[in-house]
Design an enzyme around this catalytic site. Structure first.
Site, PDB file in Angstrom:
ATOM      1  N   ARG A  76       0.805  -1.229   0.000  1.00  0.00           N
ATOM      2  CA  ARG A  76       0.000   0.000   0.000  1.00  0.00           C
ATOM      3  C   ARG A  76       0.836   1.276   0.000  1.00  0.00           C
ATOM      4  O   ARG A  76       0.475   2.285   0.606  1.00  0.00           O
ATOM      5  CB  ARG A  76      -0.979   0.012   1.188  1.00  0.00           C
ATOM      6  N   SER A 102     -11.127   0.013   3.561  1.00  0.00           N
ATOM      7  CA  SER A 102     -10.260  -0.558   4.590  1.00  0.00           C
ATOM      8  C   SER A 102      -9.512   0.540   5.333  1.00  0.00           C
ATOM      9  O   SER A 102      -8.809   1.346   4.724  1.00  0.00           O
ATOM     10  CB  SER A 102      -9.261  -1.533   3.965  1.00  0.00           C
ATOM     11  N   GLU A 115      -4.387   2.832   6.706  1.00  0.00           N
ATOM     12  CA  GLU A 115      -4.376   2.653   5.256  1.00  0.00           C
ATOM     13  C   GLU A 115      -5.092   3.823   4.589  1.00  0.00           C
ATOM     14  O   GLU A 115      -4.678   4.300   3.537  1.00  0.00           O
ATOM     15  CB  GLU A 115      -5.052   1.337   4.864  1.00  0.00           C
TER      16      GLU A 115
END
Length: 313
Positions: free
Chosen positions: A173, A222, A292
């Site tokens: 990520r 998320s 995130e």
């Protein structure tokens, strides 16, 4: 938020001052963009950035699905790529060139029609190609780094460059995309496949997502990265945070790695709830969750001070 410094360059697209960002992000909360720029084409973006005062910060905005815009707003220029950047074209038997404004659904559907497998996972990511490239977006065992060949980027200086996969130095990520750079297109490569089998996989992914995630809520996707060897949702659940509320924000009872705006949450509510979840998980398991979701802009009580430095048209 608009104040002083230097006039902004003229544009052929749309340039708006003090533009509300809440309607443009999934949480439906947050402040304004000091300036919101929707370029007409790549040349418009390059010309604008080349003439923009280098001190003015620039941030790209996609679908706003994995983003908290703080209540004090975003200083500088927010660049939003619209329809001119949403085209997807087949390059060869297994390769697509995708505009940065194209959605994951459009890319995966185009790949299916071209009998290109391996891009089905993009169907499940609620974002655009620009966001996938910047954040190494992924789901269901696949990531952007598995399919990216290269991307075209407009640097903060206004220069357009092509970056190969290795130049982005992808990790989980995260990428090394330069600060202030705006992705304008990407080349994705899959493998030969059968359209019916590709559609079946897309249907499976869509059904799994529908069953497990609060898709019809005001959410940001998320919230926390999965720590090595762990699932973030399980750690949140074990810390007793399922359904936890703070102000108008709540931890989803359906999927505990999702935060929800229950109707009147401020971005401060949402971020504070996330920090409380992090605290409880750390206390329970000793593991420190990493965000995130991107958090951008100014806290409301800092906005007035920051407004002393800005730009005007």
């Amino acid at each position: 938020m608009t104040t002083t410094v230097a006039p902004l360059p003229s544009v052929r697209g749309s340039l708006k001052a003090d533009a509300p960002l809440a309607p443009l992000v999934w949480f439906k909360a947050g402040g304004v963009a000091q300036w919101l720029f929707e370029p007409k084409d790549v040349e418009d973006l390059c010309d604008f950035l080349a003439r923009l005062d280098p001190k003015v910060p620039v941030m790209a905005l996609g679908l706003g699905s994995n983003l908290i815009v703080r209540d004090g707003g975003v200083p500088g220029v927010v660049v939003r790529l619209g329809k001119p950047f949403a085209k997807v074209e087949q390059v060869d038997a297994t390769t697509l060139r995708c505009g940065a404004g194209a959605s994951g659904i459009l890319v995966s559907s185009t790949a299916r029609d071209a009998a290109i497998a391996g891009l089905e996972f993009l169907r499940s990511i609620p974002g655009t190609v620009g966001g996938f490239v910047r954040m190494n977006g992924g789901a269901y065992g696949r990531e952007t780094c598995d399919i990216l060949v290269e991307c075209d980027v407009v640097l903060r200086s206004g220069k357009r460059v092509t970056l190969a996969l290795d130049a982005l130095a992808y990790t989980y990520r995260h990428s090394m995309l330069p600060e202030g750079a705006v992705v304008v297109s990407a080349v994705f490569r899959g493998i030969p496949g059968d359209p019916a089998a590709i559609q079946a996989e897309m249907d499976r992914i869509a059904a799994a997502r529908e069953e497990s995630q609060p898709l019809r809520s005001k959410t940001g996707g998320s919230t926390f990265k999965n720590p090595a060897g762990h699932k973030a949702w399980a750690l949140v659940d074990e810390a007793g945070c399922r359904g936890l509320q703070l102000g108008g924000a709540q931890v989803s009872e359906k999927h505990t790695n999702f935060l929800l705006n229950m109707g009147d949450a401020t971005s401060a509510d949402i971020e504070a709830l996330g920090e409380e979840v992090r605290r409880r998980v750390k206390e329970k398991s000793g593991i420190e969750l990493e965000w995130e979701i991107q958090r951008v802009g100014l806290l409301a009580d800092h906005a007035a001070q920051e407004n002393r430095v800005g730009v005007k048209k």
